[in-house]
Write an enzyme that holds these catalytic residues in place. Sequence first.
Site, short mmCIF file in Angstrom:
data_model
loop_
_atom_site.label_atom_id
_atom_site.label_comp_id
_atom_site.label_asym_id
_atom_site.label_seq_id
_atom_site.Cartn_x
_atom_site.Cartn_y
_atom_site.Cartn_z
N GLY A 13 -10.53 -0.27 -5.88
CA GLY A 13 -10.78 -0.77 -4.36
C GLY A 13 -12.29 -0.22 -3.78
O GLY A 13 -12.26 0.01 -2.79
N ALA A 14 -13.19 -0.48 -4.77
CA ALA A 14 -14.52 -0.07 -4.65
C ALA A 14 -15.49 -1.14 -4.19
O ALA A 14 -17.03 -0.70 -4.11
CB ALA A 14 -14.93 0.63 -5.81
N ARG A 16 -16.00 -2.13 -1.38
CA ARG A 16 -16.62 -1.51 -0.03
C ARG A 16 -15.81 -0.34 0.67
O ARG A 16 -14.92 0.11 -0.33
CB ARG A 16 -16.12 -2.67 1.08
CG ARG A 16 -14.34 -2.89 1.33
CD ARG A 16 -14.10 -3.59 2.49
NE ARG A 16 -12.79 -3.45 2.77
CZ ARG A 16 -11.99 -4.38 2.94
NH1 ARG A 16 -11.99 -5.77 2.79
NH2 ARG A 16 -10.62 -4.12 3.58
N ASP A 64 -5.60 -6.09 -9.58
CA ASP A 64 -4.66 -5.70 -8.67
C ASP A 64 -3.98 -4.40 -9.39
O ASP A 64 -2.99 -4.76 -10.27
CB ASP A 64 -3.50 -6.92 -8.40
CG ASP A 64 -2.49 -6.38 -7.44
OD1 ASP A 64 -2.50 -5.17 -7.13
OD2 ASP A 64 -1.68 -7.17 -7.05
N SER A 143 -4.13 11.01 2.63
CA SER A 143 -4.60 10.88 4.06
C SER A 143 -3.95 11.79 4.75
O SER A 143 -3.06 12.54 4.65
CB SER A 143 -3.93 9.31 4.41
OG SER A 143 -4.28 9.21 5.90
N TYR A 155 2.81 3.75 5.17
CA TYR A 155 1.67 4.39 4.84
C TYR A 155 1.55 5.82 4.61
O TYR A 155 1.16 6.47 3.61
CB TYR A 155 0.34 4.10 5.69
CG TYR A 155 -0.71 4.46 5.45
CD1 TYR A 155 -1.57 3.59 4.56
CD2 TYR A 155 -1.40 5.47 6.05
CE1 TYR A 155 -3.02 4.11 4.19
CE2 TYR A 155 -2.75 5.91 5.76
CZ TYR A 155 -3.54 5.23 5.07
OH TYR A 155 -4.89 5.47 4.70
N ALA A 158 3.58 6.80 1.69
CA ALA A 158 3.06 6.50 0.28
C ALA A 158 1.84 7.69 0.21
O ALA A 158 1.67 8.09 -1.01
CB ALA A 158 2.26 5.10 0.44
N LYS A 159 1.16 8.00 1.26
CA LYS A 159 0.21 8.89 1.05
C LYS A 159 0.69 10.35 1.13
O LYS A 159 0.05 11.36 0.22
CB LYS A 159 -0.62 8.81 2.40
CG LYS A 159 -1.56 7.73 2.31
CD LYS A 159 -2.50 7.48 1.22
CE LYS A 159 -3.50 6.69 1.65
NZ LYS A 159 -4.39 6.28 0.32
P1 NAP Z 1 -10.93 -0.55 2.93
O1 NAP Z 1 -12.43 -0.53 3.68
O2 NAP Z 1 -9.90 -1.40 3.63
O3 NAP Z 1 -11.22 -0.81 1.41
C1 NAP Z 1 -9.98 -0.85 0.44
C2 NAP Z 1 -10.34 -1.65 -0.79
O4 NAP Z 1 -9.35 -1.48 -1.62
C3 NAP Z 1 -10.64 -3.20 -0.31
O5 NAP Z 1 -11.97 -3.54 -1.10
C4 NAP Z 1 -9.52 -3.83 -1.02
O6 NAP Z 1 -9.91 -5.22 -1.19
C5 NAP Z 1 -9.16 -3.08 -1.93
N1 NAP Z 1 -7.85 -3.26 -2.39
C6 NAP Z 1 -6.53 -3.46 -1.65
N2 NAP Z 1 -5.44 -3.79 -2.21
C7 NAP Z 1 -5.80 -3.67 -3.46
C8 NAP Z 1 -5.23 -3.78 -4.68
N3 NAP Z 1 -3.95 -3.88 -4.90
N4 NAP Z 1 -5.82 -3.71 -6.14
C9 NAP Z 1 -7.14 -3.27 -5.96
N5 NAP Z 1 -7.99 -3.30 -4.70
C10 NAP Z 1 -7.17 -3.33 -3.78
O7 NAP Z 1 -10.39 0.93 2.84
P2 NAP Z 1 -11.05 2.53 3.20
O8 NAP Z 1 -11.14 2.92 4.44
O9 NAP Z 1 -12.23 2.49 2.71
O10 NAP Z 1 -10.01 3.23 2.47
C11 NAP Z 1 -10.08 3.56 1.07
C12 NAP Z 1 -8.81 4.67 0.66
O11 NAP Z 1 -8.95 5.73 1.45
C13 NAP Z 1 -7.58 4.00 0.91
O12 NAP Z 1 -6.51 4.27 -0.11
C14 NAP Z 1 -7.03 4.37 2.12
O13 NAP Z 1 -5.76 4.38 2.51
C15 NAP Z 1 -7.64 5.78 2.18
N6 NAP Z 1 -7.99 6.64 3.71
C16 NAP Z 1 -9.05 5.92 4.31
C17 NAP Z 1 -9.09 6.60 5.54
C18 NAP Z 1 -10.02 5.82 6.63
O14 NAP Z 1 -10.15 6.39 7.78
N7 NAP Z 1 -10.73 4.91 6.35
C19 NAP Z 1 -8.35 7.59 6.10
C20 NAP Z 1 -7.39 8.22 5.13
C21 NAP Z 1 -7.33 7.57 3.98
P3 NAP Z 1 -9.71 -6.50 -0.40
O15 NAP Z 1 -10.80 -6.38 0.45
O16 NAP Z 1 -9.74 -7.71 -1.33
O17 NAP Z 1 -8.49 -6.32 0.46
#
Ligand code: NAP
Length: 255
Positions: A13-14, A16, A64, A143, A155, A158-159
């Site tokens: 998921g890198a 972005r 995926d 999270s 969520y 899962a977390k």
């Molecule tokens: P994000 O900006 O939504 O980025 C997530 C990335 O994962 C996207 O590029 C997405 O691709 C990709 N992805 C989704 N489903 C996938 C799959 N089945 N296989 C491969 N890649 C997949 O999220 P983020 O905020 O950077 O979060 C990253 C991680 O940190 C997540 O696990 C999230 O739960 C955790 N987290 C985030 C926060 C926060 O405040 N942001 C807080 C706590 C935990 P698409 O663009 O194609 O969907």
Amino acid sequence: MGRFDGRVVVVTGAARGIGFGTATRFAEEGASVAVLDLDEASAAEAAGKLPVSGGAKAVGIGCDVSDSAAAEAAVERVVTELGGIHVLVNNAGITRDNLLFKMTDDDWDLVVNVHLRGAFLMTRAAQKHFVAQKYGKILNLSSVSALGNRGQANYSAAKMGIQGLTRTLGIELGPFGINANAIAPGFIATEMTDATAARLKMDVEEFRRLNAEANPVRRVGYPEDIAAAAAFLCSDEASYITGQTLYVDGGAKLG
Ligand code: NAP
């Protein structure tokens, strides 16, 4: 001399957000990096932006993580194209928020499958290489929502599951020179939290401002905050730390 010179790091998921920030940090510290994401073109574009140096490489791979065959194939491609695998960051994630009575079967399955099944499948695919070479670092993204959050039964489950998985990986894989830890971020400014603002019909900047105001350190987090902790936990300096979840949240859940 970087902490990750000669290492190969996979971040799921890198394309972005936190994943891209973390991939950037590992590249800055000398690693070759595989950017995994759903869409191979986006993954390749992100890989092309990484500051790799000194003979290190970056590749983008479409995968995926919730698909068993895709996870296996992606790990094998990394080993072939980058010459090995030393660090796995299970970061890919999605949200499908809804109050319990409105949450659909699909909302539940999608979220649990990407976060929990995805981390399981990627880790199982990587561990055979880690065990054979008696070296590996696994970092899972949990999270603060693991502790409970309205509208996030899927969520949150899962977390918290990720935390249990991490503890068990610590026990099972420790004897093979493998460390497994988790980071539980608080509010991090990414497209994921921007989507939450949209769902709450709030302006993104106002949403961030309110979250910053409510946080003990009076700011929101950024991908770089998670990347710094990730680099430490996956470094050899942290080899006596395993099975742990580090909250990187500005103290948000201190009470
Ligand atoms: P994000 O900006 O939504 O980025 C997530 C990335 O994962 C996207 O590029 C997405 O691709 C990709 N992805 C989704 N489903 C996938 C799959 N089945 N296989 C491969 N890649 C997949 O999220 P983020 O905020 O950077 O979060 C990253 C991680 O940190 C997540 O696990 C999230 O739960 C955790 N987290 C985030 C926060 C926060 O405040 N942001 C807080 C706590 C935990 P698409 O663009 O194609 O969907």
